[in-house]
Design an enzyme around this catalytic site. Structure first.
Site, PDB file in Angstrom:
ATOM      1  N   HIS A  31       0.830  -1.190   0.000  1.00 63.56           N
ATOM      2  CA  HIS A  31       0.000   0.000   0.000  1.00 63.56           C
ATOM      3  C   HIS A  31       0.873   1.251   0.000  1.00 63.56           C
ATOM      4  O   HIS A  31       1.705   1.427   0.890  1.00 63.56           O
ATOM      5  CB  HIS A  31      -0.897   0.038   1.247  1.00 63.56           C
ATOM      6  CG  HIS A  31      -1.716  -1.190   1.441  1.00 63.56           C
ATOM      7  ND1 HIS A  31      -2.239  -1.541   2.661  1.00 63.56           N
ATOM      8  CD2 HIS A  31      -2.118  -2.164   0.576  1.00 63.56           C
ATOM      9  CE1 HIS A  31      -2.924  -2.674   2.549  1.00 63.56           C
ATOM     10  NE2 HIS A  31      -2.855  -3.073   1.290  1.00 63.56           N
ATOM     11  N   TYR A  79       2.629   2.037  13.011  1.00 64.07           N
ATOM     12  CA  TYR A  79       2.726   3.065  11.983  1.00 64.07           C
ATOM     13  C   TYR A  79       2.559   4.433  12.645  1.00 64.07           C
ATOM     14  O   TYR A  79       1.533   4.696  13.269  1.00 64.07           O
ATOM     15  CB  TYR A  79       1.609   2.965  10.949  1.00 64.07           C
ATOM     16  CG  TYR A  79       1.373   1.645  10.270  1.00 64.07           C
ATOM     17  CD1 TYR A  79       1.681   1.496   8.919  1.00 64.07           C
ATOM     18  CD2 TYR A  79       0.780   0.574  10.934  1.00 64.07           C
ATOM     19  CE1 TYR A  79       1.429   0.296   8.260  1.00 64.07           C
ATOM     20  CE2 TYR A  79       0.518  -0.622  10.285  1.00 64.07           C
ATOM     21  CZ  TYR A  79       0.847  -0.750   8.961  1.00 64.07           C
ATOM     22  OH  TYR A  79       0.592  -1.926   8.306  1.00 64.07           O
TER      23      TYR A  79
END
Length: 467
Positions: free
Chosen positions: A70, A133
């Site tokens: 992604h 993240y």
């Protein structure tokens, strides 16, 4: 058992902007501890100061759980909180490095900075793996339309997954992502030019042909609702070429409010937006922030001391723009471009047989809009230290009367038709704002970055020849 920590280090990879960070992990019989994100230390070693705003954690129960590839419209700082992963990154940005791959194994001792547009993927190697993240924009449903995806099994990039994908745990969405040949590269963030209808704004169109150019009819910087409608996440840079420049009218109650609205309050709003979205703000200032009473050229760090309401509003705008963090303030003087200006007025008077009286005790340098636009492009390309830079054309300073005489001569008329008068004589009996007598700006700082402004007289010759 005591773990010997590696020193904090930042390493480059074959993918431009993708950085591996070695994290010191301090362990003993109780477990371990690490500083997962330490802004001051990491940015000092070369990690971008990417201003994270959200932290996400992906828990992966089984070895072989594989997620990606992604590419999201924001920067990420990824790390492992527990377990180990095999990480893979593919450059999906528009440009010569499209399709370039990097992969490495990660544990708590490793983090990776992933720039916007680089595809991120990982495969859990242990049970109970937690993958973190840190991102610099807030996730939203609408943001997903800006994602770029690549199939984990793409044969071109050929990521060597430790656990073959046929035995891995994948989502159906990840299985369905396109191969590299079918991927539309993610375009870079754009530049937004505000005040595109003015002299500088027009010059910026040729220097930044691919930027979005907005005049007041499209984006009114004094209207917060207008600013709120802008999709700021699309931009990396905003150039503010909008300004209130009616110096004498700014001395009236109505003009003062308008000057402060455009030159100060709106700039504060732009600085706030720039900080919130990690934008670089380029703002244009003026010699009017000084009183012009000191000898010699003004350096960038000279104390602000404006004489007029206009100058006060511009000085306030300088202070506001500096709050953006990532900012370039270009302080300039006597701007000449495509539009009404002093040079065109003098050329018109010469052609119509008018012999003007022109102020002879105010000195400075002309700045042609195309030179100012070129300086902006230079700073954004070279990226020197953020701050204020004086930008005018070069050469010896002149008075307004000397400039007028040059215009007369260059247009084939007698320069002696220009009569020099003092500012006190010229403005006697008129409602006029005070002006700095010395508008000369020191150019050494911008020249040290590699930018050499044209001599003002040469630029004047070219300007009049092209009329």
């Amino acid at each position: 058992m005591t773990m010997a920590p590696l020193p904090l280090a930042v390493r480059e990879t074959p993918v431009p902007g993708l950085l591996v960070v070695d994290l010191p992990v301090h362990g003993d019989a109780r477990g371990w501890f690490k500083e997962n994100w330490q802004r001051a230390k990491m940015t000092a070693l070369g990690l971008p100061d990417f201003a994270p705003v959200q932290n996400n954690v992906s828990f992966n129960a089984e070895p072989g759980t594989t997620r990606g590839i992604h590419a999201e419209p924001w920067d990420k700082f990824v790390s492992v909180a527990s377990g180990r992963v095999f990480g893979a990154w593919v450059d999906l940005r528009e440009g010569p490095s499209f399709g370039r791959v990097f992969h490495t194994e990660m544990g708590p001792e490793t983090a990776v900075f992933v720039p916007r547009g680089v595809g991120n993927a990982f495969q859990a190697l242990d049970e109970g793996t937690a993958y973190s993240y840190l991102v610099n924009d807030h996730w939203s449903e609408s943001a997903q339309s800006d994602y770029t995806f690549l199939n984990l099994a793409d044969e071109t990039v050929a990521v060597p997954w430790p656990i073959p994908l046929e035995r891995a745990v994948l989502s159906e969405k990840d299985r369905a992502h396109p191969r590299l040949a079918e991927v539309t590269p993610m375009p870079p963030k754009q530049t937004l030019v505000l005040g595109a209808g003015g002299q500088l704004g027009k010059a910026l169109r040729s220097v930044f042909p691919n930027a979005d150019h907005a005049d007041r009819s499209l984006i009114d910087i004094t209207d917060r609702r207008s600013l709120e409608r802008v999709e700021w996440t699309r931009y990396a840079t905003v150039i503010n070429a909008a300004a209130y420049t009616r110096v004498d009218e700014a001395e009236s109650a109505e003009g003062r409010a308008a000057a402060w609205g455009v030159n100060a309050a709106a700039v504060a709003d732009l600085a706030r937006i720039a900080r919130a979205h990690a934008l670089t703000l380029v703002h244009v200032s003026s010699d009017y922030v000084f009183d012009g009473r000191r000898p010699g050229a003004y350096t960038e760090d000279a104390a602000l001391c404006p004489l007029s309401a206009y100058g006060q509003s511009k000085a306030a705008g300088d202070l506001a723009a500096a709050a953006a963090g990532r900012h370039y303030i270009l302080r300039t003087s006597w701007v000449v471009g495509d539009g009404a200006n002093f040079v065109r007025t003098m050329a018109s008077l010469a052609a119509r047989g008018v012999d003007p009286e022109v102020v002879c005790d105010q000195r400075g340098r002309l700045t042609f809009a195309e030179d100012l636009a070129a300086a902006i492009a230079h700073l954004l390309a070279v990226r020197p230290e953020y701050g204020t830079y004086n930008v005018t054309c070069g050469g010896e300073p002149m008075s307004w009367a000397e400039v007028a005489a040059r215009v007369f001569g260059l247009t084939g008329h007698d320069p002696a038709r220009v009569t020099g008068v003092t500012a006190a004589e010229y403005f006697a009996g008129k409602q006029a704002a005070p002006r700095p007598a010395n508008s000369v700006l020191d150019l050494q700082k911008i020249e040290r970055t590699g930018f050499r402004p044209r001599p003002a007289l040469r630029a004047l010759e070219v300007y009049l020849a092209d009329r």
